[in-house]
Design an enzyme around this catalytic site. Sequence first.
Site, PDB file in Angstrom:
ATOM      1  N   ALA B  91       0.846  -1.193   0.000  1.00 33.21           N
ATOM      2  CA  ALA B  91       0.000   0.000   0.000  1.00 33.21           C
ATOM      3  C   ALA B  91       0.876   1.236   0.000  1.00 33.21           C
ATOM      4  O   ALA B  91       2.028   1.206   0.429  1.00 33.21           O
ATOM      5  CB  ALA B  91      -0.912   0.015   1.226  1.00 33.21           C
ATOM      6  N   LYS B 115       7.508  -0.721   6.594  1.00 31.94           N
ATOM      7  CA  LYS B 115       6.935   0.576   6.289  1.00 31.94           C
ATOM      8  C   LYS B 115       8.070   1.571   6.119  1.00 31.94           C
ATOM      9  O   LYS B 115       8.845   1.800   7.048  1.00 31.94           O
ATOM     10  CB  LYS B 115       6.014   1.010   7.434  1.00 31.94           C
ATOM     11  CG  LYS B 115       5.258   2.286   7.115  1.00 31.94           C
ATOM     12  CD  LYS B 115       3.984   2.356   7.939  1.00 31.94           C
ATOM     13  CE  LYS B 115       3.025   3.371   7.369  1.00 31.94           C
ATOM     14  NZ  LYS B 115       1.659   3.186   7.843  1.00 31.94           N
ATOM     15  N   ASP B 208      -1.759   7.769  16.343  1.00 33.97           N
ATOM     16  CA  ASP B 208      -2.218   7.812  14.953  1.00 33.97           C
ATOM     17  C   ASP B 208      -3.225   6.689  14.717  1.00 33.97           C
ATOM     18  O   ASP B 208      -3.149   5.958  13.740  1.00 33.97           O
ATOM     19  CB  ASP B 208      -1.029   7.694  13.995  1.00 33.97           C
ATOM     20  CG  ASP B 208      -1.414   7.998  12.550  1.00 33.97           C
ATOM     21  OD1 ASP B 208      -2.423   8.706  12.341  1.00 33.97           O
ATOM     22  OD2 ASP B 208      -0.720   7.524  11.633  1.00 33.97           O
TER      23      ASP B 208
END
Lengths: 189, 807
Positions: B91, B115, B208
């Site tokens: 993603a 990530k 977050d």
Amino acid sequence: MGSAAVTSLLREAHAGDERAARRLFPLVYDELRRIAARYMSAGQPGHTLQPTALVHEAYVRLVGHESEYWQGRSHFFAVAAQAMRRILIDHLRRKRAARRGGGRPREPLGESIVAPADPRDDYLLGLDQALTALAEFDPRAGRVVELRFFGGLTVEETAEALRVAPRTVKREWQAAKAWLHRRIREPQP
Amino acid sequence: MTGERWSRVKELLEAASLRAGDERLHYLRAACDGDADLQHEVEDLLRAGDEVPEFLERPALSGFSDELEAENAAALVGQRVGAWRLTELVATGGMGAVYRAARDDGQFQQVAALKLIRRDLASPQLTRQFQRERQTLANLNHPNVARLLDGGVHERGAPYFVMEFVAGAPIDEYCAARRAPLRQRLELFLRVCDAIMHAHQNLIVHRDLKPGNILVTDAGQPKVVDFGIARSLDEAGLAATLTRDAGSRRLTPQYASPEQIRGEPLTTATDVYSLGVVLYRLLTGQSPYRVESGLLYDIERAVCEQDPEKPSTAALRTRRVAAAQPGPGAENRGVERPLPGDLDAIVLLALRKNPRERYGSVEAFARDIRRFLAGEPVEARTPSWRYLTGKYLRRHRVGLAAGAAVTLSLAAGLVGMSWQAREASQQRDAALAAQERAEAESARATAESRTRQQVNDFLENMLAAVEPDRSGRDVTVRETLDQAAEQVPRDLADQPDIAASIYHTLANSYSSLGRFDDAERMLRTAIEIRRRLADAELAATINDLGVALYQQRDYPGAEGALREALCLLRQADGGAPEQVARCINNLAATIKAQGRLDEAEPLYLQALEQQRLLLGERHEHLAETLNNLGGLRLARGDFAQAEAYCRQVLALREDLLGRDHPDTAQSLDNLGVALARQDRHAEARPLHEEAADILRARLGDDHPALAAALTNLGSTLLALKEHDGAIEALARAEQIRLAKFGANDRGLAYTRLALGRCYASAGQPEKAKTLLEASYAGLRAALGAEHALTRQAGAALAALNDATAAP
């Protein structure tokens, strides 16, 4: 490559050295690609894009502070706008190839950001072709469009980059837009 | 086109565009000087230029950056980052890209999610901070937290994090795709809360939280990802890290808390807030904030200033939209049923702008959701008396009318109290307004209303002081009452009259909840005080004590109290004839319960006469006394008279209260009994059935009043030889009475007598014998060996024994 080398390339390109310009281009191109994504990520409807800021940041990253070499900065704008045009058009061509089956369409998970097929894609590819045609008989008008549309420069900045009067830029811009629009509207056989 | 000619075209274009209409035409005609082609070319271009004025005016890059970034991210697949090789782009998003990665240093096989953060988002200082916290993060060991495996800095300062690979969908998409019902969504959310709680206990704030960071696997296991990562991001770059609505292409900082947007220090309250936004989305399918423009500034302002719409309202709109546009759009919808108000309160409390006004912890947030799921009062509601009471009564399915179903008159304590509390201050937040009102009121108040005001104030304060989570247990109405009772002597030592009022009020509330022993305790304390003060309310208090004792079947004690109350009432200046009448009614019921029917009857008639005089023919109190008189006639075997009374009461109650009121049901039932005693079972049957239906609907499946009606229904069905139906009704009645009153209850013994007879008739002597033996023992203990019912049970048992002994 350090900023001194970039400045030197700019100086040489500005002086008309084609080879320097060709070496400068990929540097600017890469840097812009990286910064563009961030600066433009607020690509929301109604949001006014500031490509100038983008180009400026690329310039600072590649060259250093703007005061050092003002003329180089104008030239950098010109190179940057060209780079931006190339970035977009290359991207669109790859995307179109992927849609035709040239590549596997990615299914993003989670935060999906890849845009669906956009009629604007075809329009931009058409514009790119028309712009190339325009530049064949009016290179300066082509540069104006590149700087204004792809580089996001104002009339004044464009005038500065091309070292012409703003009024000239306005005239070229107006004529080029009319011509390009007519050309895209009625594609040449 | 030649360069020269084109230059001429451009000049003419410029000049012509400064002119309009006829002037332009004249100018062009003159300038072209007969060159029709030139004139046509310029006119054509002028038209083209005018056609789309906005043509090329918006720079080309708008909207392409996302694609560019995705492309950049894709270009990295196959490359190495630290000890990891990127195998697939999973993603891309505002923060960077997520890859599937494999350990590439030959040490061991491991697949993980890597990530890669955009380097422009990370400041070196915060990256260092992340390095320091890495160990803590790696120790975060919870089944619902994706473990952090590794982390570092890629070339040119781009930080990366490697964590457990989670194959799952964001929680909102997971729920939408499965059209998960409310309970399932909440239970899933609670597991997420558990994970966050675990992190908070380890002093890690996520900062977050958003659906994209809460993935749910196909097995239904939620996993929170990206712990501690937001921390390493540049605070200034916050806006860019905020999530974006899938597909909308809009930057939506809608999961960020107001303090995050304002750049204030972040605490666990920030996670509480973001969890609130996530829950909002799960319930409604939309964001708490309605921002038309989509501009970052507007969204941020909405987060800081806009009060979110109630989730129930938002969900309603989502459903309407989804209903209007079935198909793919519907997948975004929230829960498909109307959301209860408690959930509104819970979500909105988590979303308070001021961190201090939110739940104090994720734990408290989660606990309130658990309370909601259990049907218990939630903390998020301003714990107003009305609310606590309403919730309790709903949970236990006890209508307020339950008290009225008793033949004695109960003071309507709970009703009056809730009304008062509500009036005194519906919202504690509006304390100032309440104070002003209280001041205005007390200025013109009589001594009596001042007392009432003080009582209310005390109760309000007491409610405000209740800390539901202090003990970690639920706060029930009863506990609230208990706390209040404890507090009275401390707080009101110098105001005994008010203390007595409060004890009395509390007693009425305990009575309404069926806690007559506690009511008795409160009343005795109130009586003691009021005796000392020779308070005008003493008689009424003693009357209520008599009622409480009656309810506990202490009839002699009740009789003593009621006689004293009656005496005091009669002595009072001017008397209080209505109270006197009710007190006489109560005394009569107490006397009747002790089997002194001759003595009870004239008292009833006396009360009835007074009530007729005072209240007219149509009043609830009159109905109550008539009902008791009917019961007396029934006990005397005067069934026809009983029937007449019952019909009168039924008509009165139906008129005053409606057909489906529990009191009306009681009258139906009583009439049925009067008919059954006259062997008119077929007539009695529908009355009992209707009574049971009403009571079940109004009071719930396990209410004692329903047990009484079912026992009567069962007896009638037995008489009609419908054994199956009879057994069903009686068995249910037996269950209820056993559960509510225990094995020694007199009513239970009576139900068992009927049930035993049913089994005997149905040819099941073993079951019949067990029941009849239990019934006989129970009745003998409660009523004595000589009581008619005890004799009936004994006779039934003997008959059964004879039958089984016979060859």
